[in-house]
Design an enzyme around this catalytic site. Structure first.
Site, short mmCIF file in Angstrom:
data_model
loop_
_atom_site.label_atom_id
_atom_site.label_comp_id
_atom_site.label_asym_id
_atom_site.label_seq_id
_atom_site.Cartn_x
_atom_site.Cartn_y
_atom_site.Cartn_z
N HIS A 127 0.85 -1.19 0.00
CA HIS A 127 0.00 0.00 0.00
C HIS A 127 0.88 1.23 0.00
CE1 HIS A 127 -3.21 2.79 1.03
NE2 HIS A 127 -4.01 1.87 0.56
N ASP A 136 -8.02 -5.42 0.06
CA ASP A 136 -8.52 -6.09 -1.14
C ASP A 136 -8.09 -7.54 -1.25
OD1 ASP A 136 -10.01 -3.99 -2.06
OD2 ASP A 136 -8.28 -3.00 -2.91
N1 CMC Z 1 4.14 -7.24 -5.22
C1 CMC Z 1 5.48 -7.29 -5.39
N2 CMC Z 1 6.30 -6.26 -5.17
C2 CMC Z 1 5.75 -5.11 -4.75
C3 CMC Z 1 4.35 -4.99 -4.55
C4 CMC Z 1 3.55 -6.12 -4.79
N3 CMC Z 1 2.23 -6.07 -4.61
N4 CMC Z 1 4.07 -3.74 -4.14
C5 CMC Z 1 5.25 -3.10 -4.08
N5 CMC Z 1 6.26 -3.93 -4.45
C6 CMC Z 1 7.70 -3.64 -4.44
C7 CMC Z 1 8.12 -2.80 -5.63
O1 CMC Z 1 8.52 -3.61 -6.72
C8 CMC Z 1 9.26 -2.02 -5.04
O2 CMC Z 1 10.38 -2.88 -4.96
P1 CMC Z 1 11.88 -2.29 -5.22
O3 CMC Z 1 12.10 -1.30 -4.11
O4 CMC Z 1 12.75 -3.48 -5.17
O5 CMC Z 1 11.85 -1.63 -6.57
C9 CMC Z 1 8.83 -1.76 -3.60
O6 CMC Z 1 7.95 -2.85 -3.28
C10 CMC Z 1 8.09 -0.43 -3.41
O7 CMC Z 1 7.06 -0.39 -4.37
P2 CMC Z 1 6.36 0.93 -4.89
O8 CMC Z 1 5.79 0.65 -6.24
O9 CMC Z 1 7.28 2.09 -4.73
O10 CMC Z 1 5.21 1.11 -3.85
P3 CMC Z 1 4.01 2.09 -4.00
O11 CMC Z 1 3.77 2.65 -2.66
O12 CMC Z 1 4.22 3.06 -5.11
O13 CMC Z 1 2.86 1.10 -4.46
C11 CMC Z 1 0.86 -0.14 -4.59
C12 CMC Z 1 1.71 0.84 -3.75
C13 CMC Z 1 -0.46 -0.40 -3.85
C14 CMC Z 1 0.55 0.47 -5.97
C15 CMC Z 1 1.66 -1.46 -4.76
O14 CMC Z 1 2.00 -2.00 -3.52
C16 CMC Z 1 0.91 -2.50 -5.61
O15 CMC Z 1 0.97 -2.45 -6.84
N6 CMC Z 1 0.19 -3.45 -4.93
C17 CMC Z 1 -0.61 -4.42 -5.64
C18 CMC Z 1 -1.92 -3.78 -6.05
C19 CMC Z 1 -2.88 -3.64 -4.89
O16 CMC Z 1 -3.08 -4.57 -4.12
N7 CMC Z 1 -3.49 -2.45 -4.79
C20 CMC Z 1 -4.52 -2.19 -3.79
C21 CMC Z 1 -4.16 -1.11 -2.85
S1 CMC Z 1 -5.34 -1.10 -1.50
C22 CMC Z 1 -6.75 -0.43 -2.20
C23 CMC Z 1 -6.73 1.06 -2.24
O17 CMC Z 1 -6.60 1.67 -1.16
O18 CMC Z 1 -6.86 1.59 -3.36
#
Ligand code: CMC
Length: 432
Positions: free
Chosen positions: A308, A366
Site C-alpha cells: 500500500h 482487497d
Molecule cells: N508485489 C510485489 N512487489 C511489490 C508490490 C507487490 N504487490 N508492491 C510493491 N512492491 C515492491 C516494488 O517492486 C518495489 O520494490 P523495489 O524497491 O525493489 O523496486 C517496492 O515494493 C516499493 O514499491 P512501490 O511501487 O514504490 O510502492 P508504491 O507505494 O508506489 O505502491 C501499490 C503501492 C499499492 C501500488 C503497490 O503496492 C501495488 O501495486 N500493490 C498491488 C496492487 C494492490 O493490491 N493495490 C490495492 C491497494 S489497497 C486499495 C486502495 O486503497 O486503493
C-alpha cells in the site's frame, strides 16, 4: 490557517526564502509553498504526490506507519463494529454521528431516492452484454447529469445536498442494473422497506420469478465492506474527483471521473486482480513458482492485494476484512474451499518471505474483500463496482468539502519540461 513556524528554503546560487509552516490537528506539518514561484522562481517537483498535501481536509485521517484510519476522528475498528453503513455515510457527509431520530430520517430519505428515471434504463441497451460493469457505471453515473438539472448549481449548498442524497441512493440501483444487464436478467426495482444493503442484494439477486432472502451474516459482511471502503482521504480517485470538481463540473460528472480512476488495477481493480491471480496460480503447489515471478524485476508481476502506498506496517481495514472473511466462509461452510485455502497459504508464505518483509508489503483490504464478495455470490467482474458504490459517499463528502473551502482554486499542477526547446517548422518537402 495560522503559521507559528517558518521553513527556510535556500537554493545554491539562487537565493533563499521563508515559507509558513502549518499544523493540522494530528499528522505531519506542511510547508506552504504557494509563494515559491514568486519568491524563488522555482516549482517543486513531486510526481505521485509523495510529499505534497493537495488540500486541507477534516474528513479522514490515516497514519500509515501506525495502521490508523479515522473517519471524522472515529477509529475504523469502532465504526465497523458499532455502526451500519448509512450511519457512517451520515458521519462522513455531516461530520457527526447521527442520533437515533436523525438516523431514522436519513435512512428513510435515502430509501426514497433509490429509483432511477425510466429513461436511464435505456442507456444500458447501448452497451454490449459483455461490457465490464465499470465501463457501464462510468457512463451511466455520468449520464445522471442529464437528468437532474434541478440540483446542478454547485454554489447552492441545498443543491449539493440533494445531489449527494441522489448519488448515495441511486448508485446501488445503477450498480445492480449493470450486473442484471450483463447476465440478461430483468432489472429489479428497489424495495424501499428493505435496508440499504438488503435492498442492493435484492436488486442484484432477486428475479421477478423468485424473491431473495438475504442471509444476515452476508448482509453484515457486505455492510462492512462498504464501511471499510467508504473513504480513504486523498487517494487517486478522490483526488480525481476533487480535480474534476475544481473546474466547477457537476457532481455526477465528477463521481463518474472518480469511478474511471478507481477502475485501475493499482487502485480499486485490485480485488478483482486478486481473484484472477488466485485462479492463475490455481494450486498451492504453484505458489513458489508464482512468487519467484513476482520477485523477478523483469516480469512486471505483482502480488495483488499486497502493499500500500500509505500503510507500511499493516492495513487496519485488512484486519477487519480478514475477520469477516473467516466469518463468512465459516457461515457458508467454505473453509475447505480450494481458492480460500490457496489464499490463506499464499498469505502465510508471503508474510514470512524476506522479499515482502523487507519492503513492508502486507496484505491490504482487497486481499480479503474479493474472497468475501465471491462467497456472497458477487461475480469477480463486479468487485470494483462494489468498491465504487462504497466510495461514492467519500467522494461526495470530499467534493462538497472542496466546494465549501474558501481557499479552493482550479487544480493546475505545474511540470518540469524536458522536451525540445523552441524550434522552427521546416516545410514538409524539406524535412529529412
Ligand atoms: N508485489 C510485489 N512487489 C511489490 C508490490 C507487490 N504487490 N508492491 C510493491 N512492491 C515492491 C516494488 O517492486 C518495489 O520494490 P523495489 O524497491 O525493489 O523496486 C517496492 O515494493 C516499493 O514499491 P512501490 O511501487 O514504490 O510502492 P508504491 O507505494 O508506489 O505502491 C501499490 C503501492 C499499492 C501500488 C503497490 O503496492 C501495488 O501495486 N500493490 C498491488 C496492487 C494492490 O493490491 N493495490 C490495492 C491497494 S489497497 C486499495 C486502495 O486503497 O486503493
Amino acid at each position: 490557517m495560522e503559521s507559528k513556524r517558518k521553513a527556510t528554503v535556500s537554493v545554491e546560487g539562487g537565493g533563499s526564502s521563508e515559507f509558513p509552516v502549518y499544523s493540522g490537528s494530528v499528522g505531519p506539518d506542511v510547508i506552504d509553498i504557494r509563494s515559491m514561484l514568486s519568491k524563488l522562481g522555482m516549482f517543486t517537483y513531486d510526481p505521485g504526490f509523495m510529499s505534497t498535501a493537495s488540500c486541507n481536509s477534516a474528513i479522514t485521517y490515516i497514519d500509515g506507519d501506525a495502521g490508523v484510519l479515522l473517519y471524522r476522528g472515529y477509529p475504523i475498528e469502532q465504526l465497523a463494529v458499532q455502526c451500519d453503513f448509512l450511519e457512517v455515510c451520515y458521519l462522513l457527509l455531516k461530520g457527526e454521528l447521527p442520533t437515533a431520530a436523525q438516523k431514522q430520517e436519513f435512512d428513510s430519505m435515502i430509501g426514497h431516492h433509490t429509483m432511477v428515471h425510466e429513461q436511464l434504463a435505456r442507456f444500458y441497451t447501448g452497451f454490449r452484454r459483455d461490457a465490464h460493469p465499470m465501463a457501464v457505471m462510468v457512463g451511466v453515473v455520468g449520464a445522471l447529469s442529464a437528468f437532474y438539472h434541478d440540483s446542478l448549481d454547485i454554489n447552492d449548498p441545498h443543491h449539493r445536498e440533494i445531489s449527494a442524497f441522489r448519488l448515495l441512493a441511486k448508485v446501488p440501483t445503477i450498480t445492480a442494473m449493470s450486473y442484471k444487464y450483463t447476465v440478461g436478467e430483468p432489472f429489479m426495482y428497489p424495495r424501499n422497506e428493505l435496508k440499504y444493503v438488503e435492498n442492493f442484494l435484492h436488486m442484484m439477486f432477486a428475479t421477478p420469478a423468485e424473491t431473495y432472502k438475504p442471509n444476515p451474516v452476508l448482509v453484515r459482511a457486505l455492510d462492512r465492506i462498504l464501511i471499510l471502503h467508504a473513504d480513504h482521504e486523498q487517494n487517486a480517485s478522490t483526488s480525481t474527483v476533487r480535480l474534476a470538481g475544481s473546474s466547477g463540473a457537476n457532481p455526477f460528472a465528477c463521481i463518474s471521473a472518480g469511478i474511471a480512476c478507481l477502475w485501475g488495477p493499482a487502485h480499486g481493480g485490485a480485488n478483482e486482480a486478486v481473484l484472477d491471480m488466485l485462479l492463475e496460480i490455481g494450486d498451492v503447489s504453484r505458489i513458489g513458482q508464482f512468487l519467484a515471478k513476482v520477485k523477478d524485476k523483469n516480469s512486471n508481476v505483482r502480488l495483488m492485494g499486497f502493499g500500500h502506498r500509505v500503510y507500511k506496517n499493516f492495513d487496519p481495514r485488512a484486519k477487519l476484512m480478514r475477520e469477516t472473511c473467516h466469518e463468512v466462509l465459516g457461515e457458508l461452510g467454505l473453509e475447505n474451499d480450494k481458492l480460500f485455502k490457496l489464499a490463506m497459504e499464499l498469505e502465510r508464505i508471503a508474510l514470512e518471505d524476506e522479499y515482502f518483509v523487507s519492503r513492508k508489503l502486507y496484505p491490504n483490504v482487497d486481499f480479503y474483500s474479493g474472497i468475501v464478495q465471491k462467497a456472497i455470490g458477487i461475480p469477480t467482474s463486479m468487485f470494483t463496482s462494489i468498491f465504487a458504490l462504497a466510495r461514492t459517499v467519500g467522494w461526495i463528502a470530499q467534493w462538497n468539502e472542496m466546494i465549501s473551502d474558501p481557499e479552493q482554486k482550479i487544480g493546475r499542477p505545474r511540470q518540469l519540461y524536458i522536451g525540445p526547446k523552441r524550434r522552427d517548422v521546416v516545410p514538409i518537402t524539406q524535412r529529412k
